[in-house]
Design an enzyme around this catalytic site. Structure first.
Site, short mmCIF file in Angstrom:
data_model
loop_
_atom_site.label_atom_id
_atom_site.label_comp_id
_atom_site.label_asym_id
_atom_site.label_seq_id
_atom_site.Cartn_x
_atom_site.Cartn_y
_atom_site.Cartn_z
N GLU A 51 55.31 59.53 24.77
CA GLU A 51 54.93 58.47 23.84
C GLU A 51 55.01 59.00 22.41
O GLU A 51 54.75 60.18 22.15
CB GLU A 51 53.49 58.05 24.14
N LYS A 54 53.91 48.46 24.85
CA LYS A 54 52.61 48.86 25.42
C LYS A 54 51.64 47.68 25.47
O LYS A 54 51.40 47.00 24.48
CB LYS A 54 52.03 49.98 24.55
N CYS A 81 50.89 55.42 28.43
CA CYS A 81 49.59 56.05 28.15
C CYS A 81 48.38 55.25 28.65
O CYS A 81 48.03 55.33 29.82
CB CYS A 81 49.48 56.36 26.66
#
Length: 278
Positions: A41, A115, A157
């Protein structure tokens, strides 16, 4: 079986420096004969403040970092998964996007995931992070896509803490679940491995988690421990945490026969007559 490479770097606010780290990782992946490379990321940069994070953001066409990776992918015929920042699609937005890109062997961006879950953390006596002040959340779980190492499902994440996305991707036949990350040391040392192994076991899928490591600036550090886990929950390869002197790489063979064997020997038949299907 196809060999997957996972890189671990320490991004700073210098995209030139970060691209150089990625090129070191790429050289190692190519030398080993990897069929795909997975980077963390925010590989393009990690800023020292919300204002710097927003000011550094560039579109693909203006990003020397991304253009450099596209050139490397094209030159080596090596697909690259990489987490970056991109401008919002809404010209009125004051936030930017945290995305995961798949650069194919031709150097083209073939897949883009934004995300979904944002990292807002306030630990007493520990770090305070409000990703939502800078990043706008995505709104879609994207279907898995084919690659030389298997069918890939994309996440980033903090999405790791929400198994619903992984289960939805597993239902859509994902072989590999991606979690490129920049975990904090405080959360990483307790939650990183248990969550990743849980996702692999409950979805009976390979999990690939490329991680940021070490100090990015005076305010922020990352846990590291990039990892590859098989569908049985066993760790196939793992890097360390802080103290690494150069960008690291790990490798593992993605074995589709092992994946099918795991799923056939222990079928996870969901009781969708009792609870909703994810």
């Amino acid at each position: 079986m196809a060999l997957a490479a996972v890189g671990q770097i320490t991004s700073t606010a210098s995209m030139t420096h970060n691209l150089a780290q990625c090129r070191t990782v790429i050289q190692k992946a190519v030398a080993a004969g990897a069929k795909a490379l997975f980077l963390p990321e925010a590989s393009d940069y990690i800023g020292g403040s919300p204002d710097e994070t927003k000011s550094l953001c560039k579109s693909v066409s203006q990003s020397q970092f991304l253009q450099g990776l596209q050139e490397e992918a094209r030159k080596h015929r090596l697909p690259i998964s990489v987490g970056v920042h991109e401008p919002s699609d809404d010209p009125k937005s004051k936030r930017i996007k945290n995305t995961l890109l798949w650069i194919d062997e031709n150097g083209d961006i073939a897949h883009r995931y934004q995300k979904l879950h944002l990292f807002d953390l306030e630990i007493e006596g520990g770090p305070v992070m409000k990703e939502s002040t800078v990043i706008e959340p995505g709104n879609d779980i994207l279907p898995p896509f084919d690659s030389a190492v298997g069918k890939i499902g994309s996440m980033i994440c903090f999405d790791l803490r929400f198994p619903e996305i992984a289960l939805a991707l597993k239902r859509q036949k994902a072989d590999i679940l991606l979690y490129p990350s920049a975990f904090t040391p405080q959360t990483g040392k307790v939650h990183w491995l248990p969550l990743l192994r849980a996702r692999a076991i409950e979805c009976q899928a390979y999990v690939i988690a490329a991680a940021q490591v070490g100090a990015h600036n005076e305010k922020r550090s990352s846990y590291g421990h990039s990892i590859i886990i098989d569908p049985w929950g066993e760790v196939l390869a793992e890097l360390g945490g802080e103290g690494m002197d150069e960008p690291g790489v790990i490798f593992a063979k993605i074995d589709m026969e092992k994946l099918e064997k795991t799923r056939n020997e222990m079928p996870l038949l969901r009781r969708t007559d009792v609870y909703p299907e994810v």
